[in-house]
Write a protein that holds these residues in place. Structure first.
Motif, PDB file in Angstrom:
ATOM      1  N   HIS A 173       0.857  -1.192   0.000  1.00 26.18           N
ATOM      2  CA  HIS A 173       0.000   0.000   0.000  1.00 26.18           C
ATOM      3  C   HIS A 173       0.889   1.238   0.000  1.00 26.18           C
ATOM      4  O   HIS A 173       2.119   1.122   0.124  1.00 26.18           O
ATOM      5  CB  HIS A 173      -0.977  -0.001   1.186  1.00 26.18           C
ATOM      6  CG  HIS A 173      -0.352  -0.245   2.531  1.00 26.18           C
ATOM      7  ND1 HIS A 173      -1.056  -0.205   3.712  1.00 26.18           N
ATOM      8  CD2 HIS A 173       0.928  -0.527   2.900  1.00 26.18           C
ATOM      9  CE1 HIS A 173      -0.263  -0.460   4.726  1.00 26.18           C
ATOM     10  NE2 HIS A 173       0.944  -0.662   4.268  1.00 26.18           N
ATOM     11  N   SER A 175       0.705   3.495   2.244  1.00 25.47           N
ATOM     12  CA  SER A 175       0.810   3.991   3.626  1.00 25.47           C
ATOM     13  C   SER A 175       2.247   4.124   4.149  1.00 25.47           C
ATOM     14  O   SER A 175       2.500   4.999   4.976  1.00 25.47           O
ATOM     15  CB  SER A 175      -0.034   3.115   4.561  1.00 25.47           C
ATOM     16  OG  SER A 175      -1.393   3.169   4.164  1.00 25.47           O
ATOM     17  N   GLN A 178       3.480   7.553   4.446  1.00 28.29           N
ATOM     18  CA  GLN A 178       3.141   8.302   5.675  1.00 28.29           C
ATOM     19  C   GLN A 178       4.336   8.291   6.620  1.00 28.29           C
ATOM     20  O   GLN A 178       4.746   9.332   7.149  1.00 28.29           O
ATOM     21  CB  GLN A 178       1.983   7.625   6.427  1.00 28.29           C
ATOM     22  CG  GLN A 178       0.614   7.733   5.802  1.00 28.29           C
ATOM     23  CD  GLN A 178      -0.448   7.194   6.782  1.00 28.29           C
ATOM     24  OE1 GLN A 178      -0.346   7.349   7.995  1.00 28.29           O
ATOM     25  NE2 GLN A 178      -1.473   6.555   6.239  1.00 28.29           N
ATOM     26  N   ARG A 199       0.154  -6.591  -4.809  1.00 29.15           N
ATOM     27  CA  ARG A 199      -0.375  -7.694  -4.012  1.00 29.15           C
ATOM     28  C   ARG A 199      -0.563  -8.897  -4.918  1.00 29.15           C
ATOM     29  O   ARG A 199      -0.924  -8.747  -6.085  1.00 29.15           O
ATOM     30  CB  ARG A 199      -1.709  -7.316  -3.361  1.00 29.15           C
ATOM     31  CG  ARG A 199      -1.544  -6.265  -2.278  1.00 29.15           C
ATOM     32  CD  ARG A 199      -2.835  -5.934  -1.583  1.00 29.15           C
ATOM     33  NE  ARG A 199      -2.733  -4.607  -0.982  1.00 29.15           N
ATOM     34  CZ  ARG A 199      -3.708  -3.999  -0.333  1.00 29.15           C
ATOM     35  NH1 ARG A 199      -4.891  -4.600  -0.198  1.00 29.15           N
ATOM     36  NH2 ARG A 199      -3.537  -2.808   0.179  1.00 29.15           N
ATOM     37  N   GLN A 212      -2.361   3.307  -5.880  1.00 35.46           N
ATOM     38  CA  GLN A 212      -3.099   3.918  -4.775  1.00 35.46           C
ATOM     39  C   GLN A 212      -2.712   5.374  -4.658  1.00 35.46           C
ATOM     40  O   GLN A 212      -1.682   5.814  -5.189  1.00 35.46           O
ATOM     41  CB  GLN A 212      -2.747   3.227  -3.445  1.00 35.46           C
ATOM     42  CG  GLN A 212      -3.396   1.878  -3.254  1.00 35.46           C
ATOM     43  CD  GLN A 212      -3.239   1.376  -1.814  1.00 35.46           C
ATOM     44  OE1 GLN A 212      -2.324   1.780  -1.101  1.00 35.46           O
ATOM     45  NE2 GLN A 212      -4.129   0.493  -1.401  1.00 35.46           N
ATOM     46  N   GLU A 214      -2.384   8.026  -1.361  1.00 39.46           N
ATOM     47  CA  GLU A 214      -2.439   8.159   0.087  1.00 39.46           C
ATOM     48  C   GLU A 214      -2.550   9.638   0.407  1.00 39.46           C
ATOM     49  O   GLU A 214      -2.020  10.469  -0.331  1.00 39.46           O
ATOM     50  CB  GLU A 214      -1.116   7.623   0.662  1.00 39.46           C
ATOM     51  CG  GLU A 214      -1.103   7.428   2.149  1.00 39.46           C
ATOM     52  CD  GLU A 214      -1.695   6.072   2.519  1.00 39.46           C
ATOM     53  OE1 GLU A 214      -1.965   5.269   1.611  1.00 39.46           O
ATOM     54  OE2 GLU A 214      -1.880   5.828   3.727  1.00 39.46           O
ATOM     55  N   PHE A 255      -3.580   1.217  11.493  1.00 41.84           N
ATOM     56  CA  PHE A 255      -2.830   2.470  11.623  1.00 41.84           C
ATOM     57  C   PHE A 255      -3.714   3.692  11.811  1.00 41.84           C
ATOM     58  O   PHE A 255      -3.216   4.820  11.853  1.00 41.84           O
ATOM     59  CB  PHE A 255      -1.905   2.658  10.412  1.00 41.84           C
ATOM     60  CG  PHE A 255      -2.479   2.097   9.127  1.00 41.84           C
ATOM     61  CD1 PHE A 255      -2.255   0.769   8.780  1.00 41.84           C
ATOM     62  CD2 PHE A 255      -3.254   2.892   8.291  1.00 41.84           C
ATOM     63  CE1 PHE A 255      -2.792   0.235   7.604  1.00 41.84           C
ATOM     64  CE2 PHE A 255      -3.779   2.371   7.125  1.00 41.84           C
ATOM     65  CZ  PHE A 255      -3.556   1.038   6.776  1.00 41.84           C
ATOM     66  N   SER A 292     -10.009   5.366   5.560  1.00 46.64           N
ATOM     67  CA  SER A 292      -9.422   6.539   6.202  1.00 46.64           C
ATOM     68  C   SER A 292      -9.571   6.461   7.719  1.00 46.64           C
ATOM     69  O   SER A 292     -10.137   5.503   8.250  1.00 46.64           O
ATOM     70  CB  SER A 292     -10.097   7.811   5.691  1.00 46.64           C
ATOM     71  OG  SER A 292     -11.462   7.811   6.075  1.00 46.64           O
ATOM     72  N   ALA A 314      -5.572  10.351   7.908  1.00 43.93           N
ATOM     73  CA  ALA A 314      -4.981   9.754   6.710  1.00 43.93           C
ATOM     74  C   ALA A 314      -6.086   9.094   5.913  1.00 43.93           C
ATOM     75  O   ALA A 314      -7.136   8.731   6.460  1.00 43.93           O
ATOM     76  CB  ALA A 314      -3.916   8.728   7.092  1.00 43.93           C
TER      77      ALA A 314
HETATM   78  N1  PHE Z   1      -3.591   1.477   3.337  1.00 45.51           N
HETATM   79  C1  PHE Z   1      -4.991   1.121   3.354  1.00 45.51           C
HETATM   80  C2  PHE Z   1      -5.232   0.035   2.305  1.00 45.51           C
HETATM   81  O1  PHE Z   1      -4.378  -0.208   1.494  1.00 45.51           O
HETATM   82  C3  PHE Z   1      -5.867   2.315   3.052  1.00 45.51           C
HETATM   83  C4  PHE Z   1      -5.816   3.367   4.120  1.00 45.51           C
HETATM   84  C5  PHE Z   1      -4.912   4.409   4.050  1.00 45.51           C
HETATM   85  C6  PHE Z   1      -6.696   3.326   5.190  1.00 45.51           C
HETATM   86  C7  PHE Z   1      -4.876   5.381   5.029  1.00 45.51           C
HETATM   87  C8  PHE Z   1      -6.665   4.291   6.172  1.00 45.51           C
HETATM   88  C9  PHE Z   1      -5.761   5.314   6.082  1.00 45.51           C
HETATM   89  O2  PHE Z   1      -6.265  -0.575   2.272  1.00 45.51           O
END
Ligand code: PHE
Length: 362
Positions: A173, A175, A178, A199, A212, A214, A255, A292, A314
């Protein structure tokens, strides 16, 4: 012997007079070909007495050499003028309008990512990036996904082979960006991070690589209200409609706490789901568009910040999915086929440039 001089003069004159490469070649064959005049003379050498050969031989060889040199020189000069004539006739006027336009286009995913960057730039967000080959700590641990956490299995992670200090993965992801941002930039922070993620999954709605985006905001005194306003403003700009209705549903991400899944209302028009209005109405429904939540205290701590001082929210979502929703595409795999008919069908043209005011759909 005057015959030889005469022949030489005639051949050199013919070479000089030849107006093109074909004419020149005809003279060459006439002189030096199998049945040529000079070749014929050379053949007579064998029948001569040694004395005659000694006298005539050099003259005949000299004739052959002179003719060969003259042909080469004439050839070079004819080729030179042929090239010049070609260059003169093939000039290109770059000021003329094009008679063919490029057939491809900027890929819809790239266009959507550019458009998202524009929308968020307008809200004061910078674009951040991170590596696609990520370490375990950034992709999981720092995001409050410890080794034993079931979320690791959920992600169908591609692990890299070989010995490393810690397991290396293709990021599952965006993330981890972040984490990379919070550990490198002092708050307040406002970033989006679009990019590729991986994935081990593949069907009509999943490809092993997808995109994605973010979003991360870190500041003081932030609440879910700020999150909701930001997402609503973004989705209105992206779908180019004012009647965007959001529904926040309680959810779970390691997270974020609390975590909310964001649904957007759609209206059924001639059997098609069109984003806008809808929701809990007779002709409407909800579609999930984003994950989120408020950034988890443990994540803020893992990045070396004090969670009592700094809070934030986020969000993350699939760019491919956002593109499909906006353009009504139904098979994710078509994004990777490079089929020009598909691009045309969805109205992407080679010269489309996404802009905030026009949108890519305008
Ligand atoms: N990283 C999560 C996903 O791949 C998505 C997400 C990002 C959720 C930031 C909350 C905050 O599914």
């Amino acid at each position: 012997m005057t015959d030889l001089d005469q022949l030489k003069a005639d051949l050199l004159a013919a070479i000089d007079a030849s107006s093109g490469l074909d004419a020149l070649d005809a003279v060459r064959v006439q002189a030096l070909g199998k049945q040529g005049a000079v070749t014929g003379l050379l053949k007579t050498l064998g029948q001569m007495s040694p004395e005659a050969r000694q006298e005539t031989g050099p003259r005949i060889h000299g004739l052959r050499e002179a003719v060969t040199d003259a042909i080469a020189a004439r050839k070079a000069s004819l080729e030179g003028s042929a090239l010049e004539a070609k260059l003169a006739s093939e000039t290109i006027d770059l000021t003329l309008p094009a008679d063919a336009v490029p057939a491809g286009s900027v890929h819809p995913i790239s266009q959507v990512m550019d458009e998202l960057a524009e929308i968020f730039a307008d809200l004061g967000f910078a674009v951040a990036t991170g590596p696609e080959i990520e370490d375990d700590w950034h992709n999981f641990t720092a995001l409050n996904i410890p080794e034993t956490h079931p979320a690791r299995a959920m992600h169908d992670t591609f692990y890299l082979a070989g010995e490393h200090e810690q397991p290396m993965v293709l990021r599952t992801h965006t993330s981890p960006v972040q984490i990379r941002t919070m550990t490198s930039t002092p708050p307040p922070i406002r970033i989006i991070a679009p990019g590729r993620v991986y994935r081990s999954d593949s069907d009509a709605t999943h490809t092993p690589m997808f995109h994605q985006i973010e979003g991360l905001v870190i500041d003081k005194g932030l609440t879910l209200g700020h999150l909701k306003w930001t997402l609503e403003t973004f989705l209105k700009a992206y779908f180019e409609r004012d009647d965007i209705v959001l529904r926040l549903r309680p959810s779970y991400f390691p997270f974020t706490e609390p975590s909310v899944e964001v649904d957007v209302g759609y209206t059924l028009i001639k059997g098609k789901r069109v984003i806008g209005g809808g929701g809990d109405t007779a002709t409407g429904g909800w579609m999930e568009v984003l994950g989120s939540g408020m950034v988890h205290r443990k994540v803020i701590e893992a990045c070396g910040l004090d969670p009592n001082e700094w809070q934030g929210f986020a969000f993350g979502t699939g760019v491919d999915r956002l593109a499909m929703l906006k353009y009504g595409m139904d098979d994710l795999r078509a994004f990777f086929d490079g089929d020009l008919r598909w691009l045309k069908h969805y109205g992407f043209s080679a010269l489309d440039v996404p802009t905030l005011s026009g949108g890519v759909g305008a």
